[in-house]
Design an enzyme around this catalytic site. Structure first.
Site, mmCIF file in Angstrom:
data_model
loop_
_atom_site.group_PDB
_atom_site.id
_atom_site.type_symbol
_atom_site.label_atom_id
_atom_site.label_comp_id
_atom_site.label_asym_id
_atom_site.label_seq_id
_atom_site.Cartn_x
_atom_site.Cartn_y
_atom_site.Cartn_z
ATOM 1 N N LEU A 124 -3.904 4.606 -7.291
ATOM 2 C CA LEU A 124 -3.769 3.156 -7.209
ATOM 3 C C LEU A 124 -5.143 2.613 -6.847
ATOM 4 O O LEU A 124 -5.952 3.314 -6.238
ATOM 5 C CB LEU A 124 -2.776 2.750 -6.114
ATOM 6 N N ASP A 125 -5.389 1.343 -7.183
ATOM 7 C CA ASP A 125 -6.599 0.702 -6.678
ATOM 8 C C ASP A 125 -6.583 0.819 -5.160
ATOM 9 O O ASP A 125 -5.514 0.774 -4.537
ATOM 10 C CB ASP A 125 -6.635 -0.788 -7.046
ATOM 11 N N ARG A 126 -7.721 0.943 -4.555
ATOM 12 C CA ARG A 126 -7.820 1.114 -3.107
ATOM 13 C C ARG A 126 -7.062 0.034 -2.354
ATOM 14 O O ARG A 126 -6.430 0.288 -1.337
ATOM 15 C CB ARG A 126 -9.296 1.093 -2.694
ATOM 16 N N GLU A 127 -7.093 -1.193 -2.861
ATOM 17 C CA GLU A 127 -6.484 -2.321 -2.163
ATOM 18 C C GLU A 127 -4.983 -2.451 -2.427
ATOM 19 O O GLU A 127 -4.313 -3.267 -1.810
ATOM 20 C CB GLU A 127 -7.165 -3.632 -2.590
ATOM 21 N N THR A 128 -4.443 -1.705 -3.373
ATOM 22 C CA THR A 128 -3.037 -1.814 -3.767
ATOM 23 C C THR A 128 -2.170 -0.937 -2.880
ATOM 24 O O THR A 128 -2.499 0.208 -2.600
ATOM 25 C CB THR A 128 -2.860 -1.400 -5.245
#
Length: 185
Positions: free
Chosen positions: A9-13
């Site tokens: 996943l994207d780091r922020e997700t």
């Protein structure tokens, strides 16, 4: 013991991730992801009112990497095919909770498609509106509102697996603030 991450996943997700405990399972799951046989759904809170008539965004995405190594994706005719299906869940006064289902897996795909439609994801420093990120401080949510809430797929033995993940407290708190704003107008 063997334990490998199947996808990212994207780091922020926030949300669901799949880990494999066996090499054979890892290979099978990798093939499912490559062949787009894993159903993934995300919840996102976007700026503005997402039009109910926009159910699919089909816009090619090109990945760029700048000198510092930061990845940034853009809509470009030279990009790769990227398709995301969208469904409106709830409308608030100046935001919309949507469900996004990517049918391809490009870097930052949902974020780029939402921005392309003029409805960047709340809390997205990279693809969003900078002033919106600053305004979130009073709502105590300094993060991207993108959550992988559903994964489903079929294992090699034919067993169908389905996983769901609720929003965490920080995202629920932000929804509460937006719904309260909506009720006072």
């Amino acid at each position: 013991e063997f334990l490998e991450l199947v996808h990212r996943l994207d780091r922020e997700t926030s949300g669901l991730l799949i880990l494999a405990k066996k090499s054979k399972t890892l290979k099978h799951l990798h093939s499912l992801f490559r062949e787009s046989k894993v159903k993934k759904r995300y919840l996102a809170l976007v700026k503005g009112r997402w039009p109910r008539t926009i159910k699919r965004v089909d816009a090619p995405i090109k990945k760029n990497i700048n000198l510092s190594g930061e990845r940034r994706s853009v809509i470009s005719n030279q990009g790769k095919v990227a398709i995301t299906d969208f469904r409106v869940i709830t409308r608030y006064s100046d935001t919309t909770l949507i469900e996004a289902t990517p049918t391809t897996g490009r870097t930052h795909q949902i974020r780029v498609h939402a921005q392309h439609m003029g409805n960047p994801i709340i809390g997205d420093e990279k693809y969003g509106i900078q002033e919106e990120f600053v305004n979130l401080e009073h709502k105590r949510c300094i993060r991207l509102f993108l959550h992988a809430h559903h994964l489903s797929f079929k294992m090699s033995d034919g067993k169908y697996l389905e996983f769901n993940s609720d929003l965490d407290d920080s995202l629920n708190k932000l929804l509460y603030f937006y719904s309260a704003d909506c009720n006072t107008q």
